[in-house]
Structures are given as structure tokens and as C-alpha cells.
Design an enzyme around this catalytic site. Structure first.
Site, mmCIF file in Angstrom:
data_model
loop_
_atom_site.group_PDB
_atom_site.id
_atom_site.type_symbol
_atom_site.label_atom_id
_atom_site.label_comp_id
_atom_site.label_asym_id
_atom_site.label_seq_id
_atom_site.Cartn_x
_atom_site.Cartn_y
_atom_site.Cartn_z
ATOM 1 N N LYS A 275 20.941 -4.574 0.727
ATOM 2 C CA LYS A 275 21.600 -5.927 0.113
ATOM 3 C C LYS A 275 21.777 -6.791 1.094
ATOM 4 O O LYS A 275 21.828 -8.450 0.550
ATOM 5 C CB LYS A 275 22.844 -5.457 -0.341
ATOM 6 C CG LYS A 275 23.540 -4.291 -1.427
ATOM 7 C CD LYS A 275 23.814 -5.322 -2.445
ATOM 8 C CE LYS A 275 23.296 -4.924 -3.722
ATOM 9 N NZ LYS A 275 24.084 -3.383 -4.135
ATOM 10 N N LYS B 63 15.040 1.795 -12.125
ATOM 11 C CA LYS B 63 16.494 2.756 -12.620
ATOM 12 C C LYS B 63 17.538 1.825 -14.083
ATOM 13 O O LYS B 63 16.952 0.596 -13.367
ATOM 14 C CB LYS B 63 17.215 2.854 -11.282
ATOM 15 C CG LYS B 63 18.884 3.503 -11.541
ATOM 16 C CD LYS B 63 19.881 4.270 -10.478
ATOM 17 C CE LYS B 63 20.863 3.662 -10.713
ATOM 18 N NZ LYS B 63 22.497 4.047 -9.987
ATOM 19 N N LYS C 205 21.729 -3.216 -15.735
ATOM 20 C CA LYS C 205 22.317 -4.105 -16.852
ATOM 21 C C LYS C 205 21.234 -5.881 -16.497
ATOM 22 O O LYS C 205 21.095 -5.876 -16.613
ATOM 23 C CB LYS C 205 23.648 -4.192 -17.156
ATOM 24 C CG LYS C 205 23.747 -4.986 -18.468
ATOM 25 C CD LYS C 205 25.613 -5.644 -18.035
ATOM 26 C CE LYS C 205 26.652 -4.431 -19.150
ATOM 27 N NZ LYS C 205 27.926 -4.601 -19.147
#
Ligand code: TRP
Length: 339
Positions: free
Chosen positions: A119, A198, A201
Site C-alpha cells: 500500500k 483474488k 470489486k
């Protein structure tokens, strides 16, 4: 005759970030197992909106996404009669405990988290919240002194850190927190319709749990199958086909075996196989869509469920925080002589 030994009831906590309506991956990997767990245990299901602000959530969108996820929780069958359903930011003790855990959490441990490493690359100036994210997660879990936490494989490290924090805190201030066990990958990684990542959305490789049969077919049609099966007559290899894996989660087990045989002998093609999968998904989702419709028409009911859930969560949270503050010396009134 002796009674069957009853499995010990455990306190279970888990949460999901409010990214709106849940999708097939959320359902198979988390929500479905949660629905089963709430039958046997004291479960607390949270919508972690305080976590969402670390990933640059839009303040205009966040309330709606939180509400929509709450509708999804209720639609899949998470039941406020059986479990506590609530929104993290309604219980301020989460952020308070996270701050207190800063006292026992080494920065080096936080920097080692793979999620942090991934991240933080996306930022020129890394917000502290990305680094401290797992402290808040530990606080979520330990605030309720949970025994077990169902999470995906990707959260294993965060759970280990949670146990480390519990251990370090206990060593410094006296035994209080249990070291929660991870119930990891009851279902395993749910690979998206693209066949490689994976389900998520943001990657668009999944389908919302409230999608109608047309939408479901529209999504499933694009799913990647065995790349070596080029022509309809090529024999398929179910064991390397993600559509087949998804059948395993969604289609009647007898039918699944039959599909494997028919795929190997090229009796059915990939399109047929996808059609059946789309039907299975539609059937699974149908009762959820109905319940979601019910709650969408009665938003007050959803609000009441979450208000009530927050109240119940707060009662436990207050007890923990009281104990923690006292042990950490934040109960200064104890220095005021009484009398
Ligand atoms: N980090 C988790 C995820 O991204 C969400 C989460 C926040 C969580 N707090 C939690 C999961 C506490 C389990 C327990 O999936």
C-alpha cells in the site's frame, strides 16, 4: 445416556471494509462462513469504516457504502438476534484502544507487514494511517477479547501482529487479553472471474450479491476457463479451470462431479458450463436479493439494527477500556484520596 459434549461457545469477531454492496468473493470467503459461525458462537460482525479512511475513501460516498454493506450483511443472513452487527465508528473505544496499543507496538513490526509494503508504494507521502492500520485492527479484535477471528489468508500477518500486541500488552500491564486464533481460509482463496487475482470489486472480476440473473450471466460469460481448451471439442481439464472451482462452491455436489466428467469428455463446452454456474449463482443470490429489497424499503430498520448493535458492542468495549485505562495508569482519580 450421556449428553453430547457441546462445543464451547467462543467469542468471534470479524469485520469488512465498507465498499458498498458485497460481492461473490465476500460472500463465499467471509459472509457465508460467518452465517454458519453465528449459530454456534457469540459473534460480533463489524463494518470497519474507521479503516476505510486510510484508503482515501470519499466522504460523500462512505455513508452510502456503509449502509449498503449493512444491507448486504442482513441480506446474506447475518442476524441481529444471533450476533452483534455494528459500525466501527459508532464505538469510539476502537480508536481509543488503538492509541493505547501504540505504546506496545514496535514500528519495525508495522513496517514488516506486506500489506503496508504494498500500500505504501502508492503514496509519495505515506499517511501514518496506512502504517498504523493493523494496530486499529488489533484494537477491534481485542476490545471484545475475542477468541477467534475468521479472516482470509491475506490477513494472517495482521492476526499474528494482533497476538503479538496482546502478548506485549499483557507482559507490560498484566495478563488480560486472550491471544485470538485465526480461523483462516475456511473456504480458501476465491479467484476472480479473470482467473488470476483474488475477487475484488475494484478489479471488476466479480459480481455483486444483489445482481439479477442477467447481470450475473453478463459477468460469468466473461470468465476465464482452461486456457488450453480452445475448441468446443477439446477435452477440458476441470482441475485447472476456475469456473469449475467456482462450481465447487455454488453447485450441487453431484452435479459438480457430472460437470467434471462432461468437461473431460467434451460433452459440454465452456459456455454450457458457465451457463450452469450463472444459474447456480442466481439461485444462491435469489433469497438475498429478496431480503435486500425488504431492507432497502425499510432503511429505518437497518439503522435500528446498527444502533442496537453499537449499544451492545459499546457495553463490552467500555468494560475493556475501563480495565485497560486503569492498568495503564490513566485512572488519575485513584490518586485523589477519598474521604
Ligand atoms: N483488515 C481487514 C480486511 O481488510 C478488515 C478488518 C479490520 C478486520 N478490522 C478487522 C478483519 C478485525 C477481522 C478483524 O479484510
Amino acid at each position: 445416556m450421556t449428553d453430547e459434549p457441546t462445543a464451547k461457545r467462543r467469542r468471534i469477531f470479524s469485520g469488512m471494509q465498507p465498499s458498498g454492496e458485497a460481492h461473490l468473493g465476500n460472500f463465499l470467503g467471509a459472509l457465508k462462513p460467518w452465517v454458519e459461525l453465528q449459530e454456534q458462537h457469540d459473534c460480533i460482525w463489524c463494518i470497519v469504516d474507521d479503516h476505510a479512511i486510510t484508503s482515501g475513501s470519499d466522504p460523500k460516498e462512505l455513508p452510502r457504502r456503509t449502509f449498503d454493506l449493512a444491507v448486504s450483511y442482513l441480506a446474506v443472513g447475518l442476524d441481529p438476534e444471533k450476533a452483534i452487527l455494528f459500525v466501527q465508528s459508532d464505538v469510539a473505544e476502537h480508536t481509543e484502544l488503538a492509541w493505547l496499543f501504540n505504546a506496545v507496538t514496535p514500528v519495525g513490526d508495522l513496517e514488516r507487514m506486506t500489506q503496508y509494503k504494498d500500500k505504501s508504494q502508492q503514496f509519495e507521502s505515506v499517511p501514518a494511517g496506512i502504517l498504523n492500520y493493523p494496530i486499529l485492527q488489533a484494537a477491534d479484535i481485542l476490545l471484545y477479547r475475542a477468541d477467534a477471528v475468521p479472516v482470509g489468508e491475506d490477513q494472517r500477518q495482521h492476526l499474528e501482529l494482533t497476538r503479538d500486541i496482546a502478548r506485549k500488552w499483557n507482559a507490560a500491564y498484566g495478563d488480560y487479553f486472550p491471544e485470538p486464533e485465526g480461523l483462516i481460509g475456511t473456504v480458501g482463496r476465491i479467484v476472480g472471474l479473470d482467473g488470476n487475482a483474488k475477487m475484488s470489486k475494484s478489479l471488476g472480476n466479480t459480481v455483486g450479491i444483489l445482481a439479477d440473473p442477467d447481470e450475473i450471466w453478463g459477468r460469468v460469460r466473461t470468465a476465464v476457463t482452461d486456457p488450453q481448451r480452445v475448441k468446443r471439442n477439446d477435452p477440458g481439464r476441470p482441475e485447472v479451470c476456475n469456473v469449475y472451482t467456482l462450481h465447487g462452491h455454488l453447485t450441487d455436489p453431484l452435479r459438480v462431479e457430472e460437470i467434471a466428467d462432461q468437461c473431460r469428455t467434451a460433452e459440454i463446452g465452456c459456455v454450457d458450463c458457465k451457463r450452469i454456474l450463472a444459474e447456480s449463482i442466481s439461485e444462491t443470490f435469489a433469497p438475498m436479493r429478496e431480503r435486500a429489497e425488504h431492507f432497502r424499503r425499510r432503511p429505518d430498520e437497518v439503522r435500528d439494527v446498527l444502533d442496537h448493535g453499537a449499544e451492545r458492542a459499546r457495553a463490552i468495549a467500555r468494560e475493556t477500556i475501563g480495565e485497560v485505562r486503569e492498568r495503564m495508569g490513566l485512572d488519575w482519580r485513584s490518586a485523589v484520596p477519598s474521604g
